[in-house]
Design a protein around this motif. Sequence first.
Motif, PDB file in Angstrom:
ATOM      1  N   THR A 143       0.845  -1.185   0.000  1.00 32.85           N
ATOM      2  CA  THR A 143       0.000   0.000   0.000  1.00 32.85           C
ATOM      3  C   THR A 143       0.885   1.241   0.000  1.00 32.85           C
ATOM      4  OG1 THR A 143      -1.880   1.055   1.078  1.00 32.85           O
ATOM      5  CG2 THR A 143      -0.187   0.125   2.526  1.00 32.85           C
ATOM      6  N   GLN A 144       0.256   2.392   0.075  1.00 36.63           N
ATOM      7  CA  GLN A 144       1.032   3.635   0.018  1.00 36.63           C
ATOM      8  C   GLN A 144       1.527   4.045   1.392  1.00 36.63           C
ATOM      9  OE1 GLN A 144      -1.599   6.440  -1.833  1.00 36.63           O
ATOM     10  NE2 GLN A 144      -1.075   5.767  -3.884  1.00 36.63           N
ATOM     11  N   SER A 145       2.675   4.726   1.383  1.00 36.62           N
ATOM     12  CA  SER A 145       3.258   5.234   2.618  1.00 36.62           C
ATOM     13  C   SER A 145       2.493   6.451   3.094  1.00 36.62           C
ATOM     14  CB  SER A 145       4.716   5.624   2.368  1.00 36.62           C
ATOM     15  OG  SER A 145       4.762   6.761   1.509  1.00 36.62           O
ATOM     16  N   ALA A 146       2.918   6.998   4.214  1.00 35.10           N
ATOM     17  CA  ALA A 146       2.395   8.289   4.652  1.00 35.10           C
ATOM     18  C   ALA A 146       2.823   9.352   3.640  1.00 35.10           C
ATOM     19  CB  ALA A 146       2.911   8.630   6.047  1.00 35.10           C
ATOM     20  N   THR A 147       2.130  10.469   3.634  1.00 36.48           N
ATOM     21  CA  THR A 147       2.435  11.542   2.695  1.00 36.48           C
ATOM     22  C   THR A 147       3.737  12.233   3.081  1.00 36.48           C
ATOM     23  OG1 THR A 147       0.096  11.914   2.277  1.00 36.48           O
ATOM     24  CG2 THR A 147       1.597  13.712   1.722  1.00 36.48           C
ATOM     25  N   LYS A 148       4.619  12.398   2.115  1.00 35.16           N
ATOM     26  CA  LYS A 148       5.882  13.113   2.311  1.00 35.16           C
ATOM     27  C   LYS A 148       5.719  14.525   1.744  1.00 35.16           C
ATOM     28  CE  LYS A 148       7.683   9.057   3.352  1.00 35.16           C
ATOM     29  NZ  LYS A 148       8.006   8.675   4.707  1.00 35.16           N
ATOM     30  N   VAL A 149       5.958  15.513   2.549  1.00 37.43           N
ATOM     31  CA  VAL A 149       5.817  16.908   2.120  1.00 37.43           C
ATOM     32  C   VAL A 149       7.204  17.467   1.828  1.00 37.43           C
ATOM     33  CG1 VAL A 149       5.017  19.204   2.767  1.00 37.43           C
ATOM     34  CG2 VAL A 149       3.729  17.183   3.486  1.00 37.43           C
ATOM     35  N   LEU A 150       7.364  18.092   0.665  1.00 34.16           N
ATOM     36  CA  LEU A 150       8.644  18.655   0.260  1.00 34.16           C
ATOM     37  C   LEU A 150       8.762  20.103   0.736  1.00 34.16           C
ATOM     38  CD1 LEU A 150       8.826  17.350  -3.409  1.00 34.16           C
ATOM     39  CD2 LEU A 150      10.100  16.496  -1.450  1.00 34.16           C
ATOM     40  N   THR A 151       9.930  20.442   1.217  1.00 35.19           N
ATOM     41  CA  THR A 151      10.197  21.835   1.567  1.00 35.19           C
ATOM     42  C   THR A 151      10.566  22.601   0.287  1.00 35.19           C
ATOM     43  OG1 THR A 151      12.557  21.479   1.911  1.00 35.19           O
ATOM     44  CG2 THR A 151      11.098  21.101   3.816  1.00 35.19           C
ATOM     45  N   ASP A 152      10.608  23.918   0.398  1.00 31.34           N
ATOM     46  CA  ASP A 152      11.026  24.731  -0.752  1.00 31.34           C
ATOM     47  C   ASP A 152      12.437  24.358  -1.196  1.00 31.34           C
ATOM     48  OD1 ASP A 152       8.612  26.041  -0.760  1.00 31.34           O
ATOM     49  OD2 ASP A 152       9.322  27.757   0.411  1.00 31.34           O
ATOM     50  N   GLN A 153      13.298  24.057  -0.213  1.00 31.38           N
ATOM     51  CA  GLN A 153      14.678  23.674  -0.542  1.00 31.38           C
ATOM     52  C   GLN A 153      14.717  22.329  -1.257  1.00 31.38           C
ATOM     53  OE1 GLN A 153      17.546  25.612  -0.237  1.00 31.38           O
ATOM     54  NE2 GLN A 153      18.254  23.963  -1.594  1.00 31.38           N
ATOM     55  N   ASP A 154      13.871  21.363  -0.805  1.00 36.20           N
ATOM     56  CA  ASP A 154      13.788  20.068  -1.490  1.00 36.20           C
ATOM     57  C   ASP A 154      13.406  20.251  -2.951  1.00 36.20           C
ATOM     58  OD1 ASP A 154      14.357  18.643   0.855  1.00 36.20           O
ATOM     59  OD2 ASP A 154      12.235  18.414   1.371  1.00 36.20           O
ATOM     60  N   ILE A 155      12.401  21.097  -3.191  1.00 31.73           N
ATOM     61  CA  ILE A 155      11.928  21.344  -4.556  1.00 31.73           C
ATOM     62  C   ILE A 155      13.033  21.980  -5.396  1.00 31.73           C
ATOM     63  CG2 ILE A 155      10.265  22.646  -5.943  1.00 31.73           C
ATOM     64  CD1 ILE A 155       8.298  22.311  -3.555  1.00 31.73           C
ATOM     65  N   GLN A 156      13.757  22.941  -4.815  1.00 34.42           N
ATOM     66  CA  GLN A 156      14.842  23.602  -5.535  1.00 34.42           C
ATOM     67  C   GLN A 156      15.959  22.621  -5.855  1.00 34.42           C
ATOM     68  OE1 GLN A 156      14.714  26.800  -6.773  1.00 34.42           O
ATOM     69  NE2 GLN A 156      16.465  25.994  -7.919  1.00 34.42           N
ATOM     70  N   ASP A 157      16.273  21.731  -4.914  1.00 33.92           N
ATOM     71  CA  ASP A 157      17.305  20.715  -5.154  1.00 33.92           C
ATOM     72  C   ASP A 157      16.908  19.803  -6.318  1.00 33.92           C
ATOM     73  OD1 ASP A 157      18.801  21.736  -3.079  1.00 33.92           O
ATOM     74  OD2 ASP A 157      18.194  20.186  -1.625  1.00 33.92           O
ATOM     75  N   LEU A 158      15.634  19.441  -6.407  1.00 37.19           N
ATOM     76  CA  LEU A 158      15.162  18.597  -7.498  1.00 37.19           C
ATOM     77  C   LEU A 158      15.252  19.345  -8.832  1.00 37.19           C
ATOM     78  CD1 LEU A 158      12.049  16.924  -5.820  1.00 37.19           C
ATOM     79  CD2 LEU A 158      14.213  15.807  -6.409  1.00 37.19           C
ATOM     80  N   ILE A 159      14.868  20.615  -8.818  1.00 36.88           N
ATOM     81  CA  ILE A 159      14.960  21.426 -10.041  1.00 36.88           C
ATOM     82  C   ILE A 159      16.412  21.535 -10.485  1.00 36.88           C
ATOM     83  CG2 ILE A 159      14.674  23.772 -10.955  1.00 36.88           C
ATOM     84  CD1 ILE A 159      12.163  24.000  -9.147  1.00 36.88           C
ATOM     85  N   ASP A 160      17.326  21.812  -9.524  1.00 41.36           N
ATOM     86  CA  ASP A 160      18.758  21.922  -9.841  1.00 41.36           C
ATOM     87  C   ASP A 160      19.321  20.606 -10.375  1.00 41.36           C
ATOM     88  OD1 ASP A 160      18.591  24.521  -8.972  1.00 41.36           O
ATOM     89  OD2 ASP A 160      19.490  24.124  -6.995  1.00 41.36           O
ATOM     90  N   SER A 161      18.707  19.485  -9.983  1.00 38.08           N
ATOM     91  CA  SER A 161      19.167  18.173 -10.454  1.00 38.08           C
ATOM     92  C   SER A 161      18.600  17.828 -11.822  1.00 38.08           C
ATOM     93  CB  SER A 161      18.753  17.083  -9.457  1.00 38.08           C
ATOM     94  OG  SER A 161      19.354  17.311  -8.207  1.00 38.08           O
TER      95      SER A 161
END
Length: 198
Positions: free
Chosen positions: A1-19
């Motif tokens: 089944t699915q895990s609990a919901t993981k919420v991304l911080t602004d920094q997490d989102i920026q790190d993904l964009i930079d990647s």
Amino acid sequence: TQSATKVLTDQDIQDLIDSGISGAGDLTEFRFYTNDFDTTTTGFDIVATYGFDWALGSTDMNLAFNHTETELDSASDVIDRSRKGELEGFLPETRWYLTGIHHTGNWRFLARLTYYDEWTDSNNNPANDITFGDEYVLDVEAAYTWNDRYSIVLGAQNVLDEYPDKEPRVLTLGYDYPEGSPMGFNGGFYYTRFRIDM
């Protein structure tokens, strides 16, 4: 089944964009599919069938009854009350299906009554838990076969066009009916089918 919901911080989102992750700017939360939960499920199934012949043809009756309770024992991830409630209460504990199929000459008639027990959409605050009522759904079908090869079928799923309880959080969530309703939320579905057996 699915895990609990993981919420991304602004920094997490920026790190993904930079990647160079495509669409990362639109991502705010996610869930994994996991085998992380230890649960205990108890219940029972009863299946009963009975067939009989009479002046107007032959009839087969079938009852399928299920009662199931699930308890979340443990999870390696930190799990909030809302996710625990989804795993334990999101499905009705009791459901049953009563089906009758009647054959007479080239005709076949089917009627199926389905019952779903009430179910609960849990939140992190118990005062906000929402219990949706039990539901009945009636399906019907009539078929005619000729030359043992050709069949035409007229039928309806949810012929009475029933809907689940309204979603009280419609202004927040944006939809009228709960997504988790076991009977669905699209009302009646009517169809005609033509079949050829080669």
